[in-house]
Motif scaffolding. Structure first.
Motif, PDB file in Angstrom:
ATOM      1  N   LEU A 164      25.757  13.243 -27.308  1.00  0.00           N
ATOM      2  CA  LEU A 164      25.188  14.045 -26.435  1.00  0.00           C
ATOM      3  C   LEU A 164      25.113  13.759 -25.117  1.00  0.00           C
ATOM      4  O   LEU A 164      25.378  14.542 -24.071  1.00  0.00           O
ATOM      5  CB  LEU A 164      23.625  14.405 -26.948  1.00  0.00           C
ATOM      6  N   LEU A 165      25.006  12.403 -24.777  1.00  0.00           N
ATOM      7  CA  LEU A 165      24.738  11.961 -23.419  1.00  0.00           C
ATOM      8  C   LEU A 165      26.175  11.998 -22.713  1.00  0.00           C
ATOM      9  O   LEU A 165      26.531  12.273 -21.583  1.00  0.00           O
ATOM     10  CB  LEU A 165      24.262  10.593 -23.262  1.00  0.00           C
ATOM     11  N   GLN A 166      27.076  11.560 -23.546  1.00  0.00           N
ATOM     12  CA  GLN A 166      28.461  11.619 -22.745  1.00  0.00           C
ATOM     13  C   GLN A 166      29.072  12.852 -22.561  1.00  0.00           C
ATOM     14  O   GLN A 166      29.771  13.035 -21.444  1.00  0.00           O
ATOM     15  CB  GLN A 166      29.622  11.070 -24.237  1.00  0.00           C
ATOM     16  N   GLN A 167      28.407  14.053 -23.218  1.00  0.00           N
ATOM     17  CA  GLN A 167      28.938  15.146 -22.465  1.00  0.00           C
ATOM     18  C   GLN A 167      28.275  15.339 -20.965  1.00  0.00           C
ATOM     19  O   GLN A 167      28.634  16.427 -20.328  1.00  0.00           O
ATOM     20  CB  GLN A 167      28.227  16.436 -23.525  1.00  0.00           C
ATOM     21  N   GLN A 168      27.308  14.737 -20.737  1.00  0.00           N
ATOM     22  CA  GLN A 168      26.861  14.810 -19.289  1.00  0.00           C
ATOM     23  C   GLN A 168      27.607  14.094 -18.437  1.00  0.00           C
ATOM     24  O   GLN A 168      27.163  14.412 -16.973  1.00  0.00           O
ATOM     25  CB  GLN A 168      25.372  14.644 -19.447  1.00  0.00           C
ATOM     26  N   PHE A 169      28.413  13.427 -18.641  1.00  0.00           N
ATOM     27  CA  PHE A 169      29.205  12.596 -17.765  1.00  0.00           C
ATOM     28  C   PHE A 169      30.711  12.890 -17.623  1.00  0.00           C
ATOM     29  O   PHE A 169      31.447  12.265 -18.588  1.00  0.00           O
ATOM     30  CB  PHE A 169      28.930  11.196 -17.825  1.00  0.00           C
ATOM     31  N   ALA A 170      31.488  13.668 -16.789  1.00  0.00           N
ATOM     32  CA  ALA A 170      32.722  13.723 -16.755  1.00  0.00           C
ATOM     33  C   ALA A 170      33.612  12.408 -16.798  1.00  0.00           C
ATOM     34  O   ALA A 170      33.018  11.525 -15.905  1.00  0.00           O
ATOM     35  CB  ALA A 170      33.170  14.620 -15.585  1.00  0.00           C
ATOM     36  N   GLY A 171      34.711  12.412 -17.624  1.00  0.00           N
ATOM     37  CA  GLY A 171      35.335  10.995 -17.594  1.00  0.00           C
ATOM     38  C   GLY A 171      34.905   9.892 -18.358  1.00  0.00           C
ATOM     39  O   GLY A 171      35.374   9.161 -18.370  1.00  0.00           O
ATOM     40  N   SER A 172      33.729  10.247 -18.804  1.00  0.00           N
ATOM     41  CA  SER A 172      33.042   9.008 -19.701  1.00  0.00           C
ATOM     42  C   SER A 172      33.706   9.218 -21.036  1.00  0.00           C
ATOM     43  O   SER A 172      34.027  10.114 -21.463  1.00  0.00           O
ATOM     44  CB  SER A 172      31.632   9.325 -19.791  1.00  0.00           C
ATOM     45  N   ILE A 173      33.274   7.983 -21.979  1.00  0.00           N
ATOM     46  CA  ILE A 173      33.829   8.263 -23.371  1.00  0.00           C
ATOM     47  C   ILE A 173      32.722   7.972 -24.055  1.00  0.00           C
ATOM     48  O   ILE A 173      31.586   7.366 -23.740  1.00  0.00           O
ATOM     49  CB  ILE A 173      34.988   7.369 -23.593  1.00  0.00           C
ATOM     50  N   PHE A 174      32.841   8.305 -25.574  1.00  0.00           N
ATOM     51  CA  PHE A 174      31.715   7.917 -26.625  1.00  0.00           C
ATOM     52  C   PHE A 174      32.747   7.213 -27.598  1.00  0.00           C
ATOM     53  O   PHE A 174      33.789   7.706 -27.830  1.00  0.00           O
ATOM     54  CB  PHE A 174      31.095   9.343 -27.043  1.00  0.00           C
ATOM     55  N   ASP A 175      32.106   6.196 -27.968  1.00  0.00           N
ATOM     56  CA  ASP A 175      32.720   5.322 -28.980  1.00  0.00           C
ATOM     57  C   ASP A 175      31.739   4.736 -30.196  1.00  0.00           C
ATOM     58  O   ASP A 175      30.979   3.960 -29.685  1.00  0.00           O
ATOM     59  CB  ASP A 175      33.368   3.997 -28.567  1.00  0.00           C
ATOM     60  N   SER A 176      31.636   5.566 -31.109  1.00  0.00           N
ATOM     61  CA  SER A 176      30.713   5.188 -32.148  1.00  0.00           C
ATOM     62  C   SER A 176      30.743   3.972 -32.841  1.00  0.00           C
ATOM     63  O   SER A 176      29.862   3.387 -33.283  1.00  0.00           O
ATOM     64  CB  SER A 176      30.805   6.282 -33.152  1.00  0.00           C
ATOM     65  N   LEU A 177      31.974   3.299 -32.678  1.00  0.00           N
ATOM     66  CA  LEU A 177      32.278   1.769 -33.142  1.00  0.00           C
ATOM     67  C   LEU A 177      32.145   0.794 -32.197  1.00  0.00           C
ATOM     68  O   LEU A 177      32.606  -0.254 -32.613  1.00  0.00           O
ATOM     69  CB  LEU A 177      33.485   1.808 -33.803  1.00  0.00           C
ATOM     70  N   LEU A 178      31.614   1.069 -31.085  1.00  0.00           N
ATOM     71  CA  LEU A 178      31.586   0.023 -29.873  1.00  0.00           C
ATOM     72  C   LEU A 178      31.011  -1.235 -30.537  1.00  0.00           C
ATOM     73  O   LEU A 178      31.580  -2.273 -30.294  1.00  0.00           O
ATOM     74  CB  LEU A 178      30.673   0.532 -28.816  1.00  0.00           C
ATOM     75  N   VAL A 179      29.822  -1.035 -31.087  1.00  0.00           N
ATOM     76  CA  VAL A 179      29.075  -2.398 -31.354  1.00  0.00           C
ATOM     77  C   VAL A 179      29.848  -3.315 -32.540  1.00  0.00           C
ATOM     78  O   VAL A 179      30.109  -4.403 -32.363  1.00  0.00           O
ATOM     79  CB  VAL A 179      27.656  -2.227 -31.713  1.00  0.00           C
ATOM     80  N   MET A 180      30.374  -2.503 -33.526  1.00  0.00           N
ATOM     81  CA  MET A 180      31.337  -2.981 -34.432  1.00  0.00           C
ATOM     82  C   MET A 180      32.748  -3.717 -33.560  1.00  0.00           C
ATOM     83  O   MET A 180      33.068  -4.782 -34.269  1.00  0.00           O
ATOM     84  CB  MET A 180      31.899  -2.004 -35.467  1.00  0.00           C
ATOM     85  N   LYS A 181      33.086  -2.912 -32.884  1.00  0.00           N
ATOM     86  CA  LYS A 181      34.430  -3.691 -32.116  1.00  0.00           C
ATOM     87  C   LYS A 181      33.970  -4.824 -31.466  1.00  0.00           C
ATOM     88  O   LYS A 181      34.651  -5.815 -31.383  1.00  0.00           O
ATOM     89  CB  LYS A 181      34.820  -2.605 -31.105  1.00  0.00           C
ATOM     90  N   GLY A 182      32.676  -4.853 -30.767  1.00  0.00           N
ATOM     91  CA  GLY A 182      32.365  -6.000 -30.194  1.00  0.00           C
ATOM     92  C   GLY A 182      32.250  -6.955 -31.167  1.00  0.00           C
ATOM     93  O   GLY A 182      32.391  -8.280 -30.781  1.00  0.00           O
ATOM     94  N   LEU A 183      31.573  -6.971 -32.434  1.00  0.00           N
ATOM     95  CA  LEU A 183      31.525  -7.930 -33.373  1.00  0.00           C
ATOM     96  C   LEU A 183      32.705  -8.400 -33.568  1.00  0.00           C
ATOM     97  O   LEU A 183      32.938  -9.988 -33.694  1.00  0.00           O
ATOM     98  CB  LEU A 183      31.010  -7.372 -34.721  1.00  0.00           C
ATOM     99  N   ASN A 184      33.958  -7.730 -33.729  1.00  0.00           N
ATOM    100  CA  ASN A 184      35.037  -8.101 -34.170  1.00  0.00           C
ATOM    101  C   ASN A 184      35.707  -8.989 -32.841  1.00  0.00           C
ATOM    102  O   ASN A 184      36.355 -10.060 -33.243  1.00  0.00           O
ATOM    103  CB  ASN A 184      36.088  -7.123 -34.173  1.00  0.00           C
TER     104      ASN A 184
END
Ligand SMILES: Nc1ncnc2c1ncn2[C@@H]1O[C@H](COP(=O)(O)OP(=O)(O)OP(=O)(O)O)[C@@H](O)[C@H]1O
Ligand SMILES: CC(C)(CO)[C@@H](O)C(=O)NCCC(=O)O
Ligand SMILES: [K+]
Length: 236
Positions: free
Chosen positions: A207-227
């Motif tokens: 929802l927040l990503q849609q407010q910022f042009a050029g931004s990205i949403f990554d639902s797996l960000l924290v999981m990728k961070g763990l890896n």
């Protein structure tokens, strides 16, 4: 395959990481024979992990708990007392730094709380903010006032409110947007030449990503961070 676990304040999330991809994990029916290691992070109730850690031990699988350190490679934590920074924030920063090298980032994790962390292009974490998540903002108002109410169907938009649910929901959204705008100022002050990458994660991240042009949403960000945390920590 790796079992990655993120224990937050609302829920425990688990994924299986195999061939550079995440698969959903059923924590009541884990494929222990295929799991090579367990990597976890916890900002919430650690007792939620007990059962899984016992099962891992009985299968002779090593578990690693991700912790915040002052540095990880070129990434530098802003906190003096690094143990006080939420590990979920550190993991999201590790992911941002790894996915967008040499790029200034604003990392926003919007769940129970909304956290906003600012990272310059050199990997210096400049600090961040902790805000109530959108639901906490609205529920704290409805619970502590007589006349502010939500109707359970009004969406979050950035328009001025012309009724109470609109005023309430939109107020929470624009407070969060405003904080992200404020975060950007900390990077322009650093004379960053490149554009800033804004990265969203968490339940309200999309929802927040849609407010910022050029931004990205990554639902797996924290999981990728763990890896990445595991890979970078092991090789040090
Ligand atoms: N499509 C969605 N899926 C999941 N949660 C959503 C969604 N849309 C909004 N939300 C909201 O996002 C929040 C959950 O976010 P998320 O799962 O990132 O974190 P959390 O588990 O609540 O936080 P923590 O990591 O601290 O436990 C809840 O407030 C939920 O109402
Ligand atoms: C802010 C939360 C709750 C977000 O999940 C978590 O990152 C946390 O518990 N942090 C500890 C406080 C801090 O980061 O300064
Ligand atoms: K979270």
């Amino acid at each position: 395959m790796r079992l990655l676990i993120d224990v937050g304040n609302t829920s425990l999330k688990a994924v299986l990481w195999h061939n550079e991809q995440a698969q959903p994990a059923d924590i009541n029916n884990l494929p222990w024979l295929q799991i090579t290691e367990v990597i976890y992070a916890c900002v919430g109730r650690s007792d939620l992990l007990n059962d899984i850690l016992v099962q891992a031990a009985s299968n002779n699988i090593t578990c690693f708990e991700a912790k915040v350190t002052k540095t990880l490679g070129d990434l530098v934590c802003a906190y003096e007392h690094v143990g006080n920074l939420g590990i979920d924030r550190w993991l999201a920063l590790i992911a941002g730094f790894t996915l967008y090298p040499n790029t200034a980032c604003i990392v926003v994790d919007a769940g129970t709380a909304t956290t906003i962390d600012v990272l310059n292009s050199e990997g210096l974490h400049l600090g961040g903010w902790i805000l109530p998540g959108l639901d906490l903002m609205t529920s704290s108002l409805t619970q502590n006032t007589q006349r502010v109410f939500d109707d359970g169907k009004t969406p979050f938009t950035n328009e001025l409110g012309k009724n109470t649910p609109n005023g309430l929901k939109n107020g929470a959204l624009v407070a969060t947007i405003g904080a992200i705008e404020q975060a950007k100022l900390n990077l322009t002050a650093q004379k960053t030449e490149q554009a800033t990458q804004i990265i969203f994660a968490g339940g309200y991240g999309s929802l927040l990503q849609q407010q910022f042009a050029g931004s990205i949403f990554d639902s797996l960000l924290v999981m990728k961070g763990l890896n990445y945390w595991y890979e970078l920590t092991e090789t040090v």
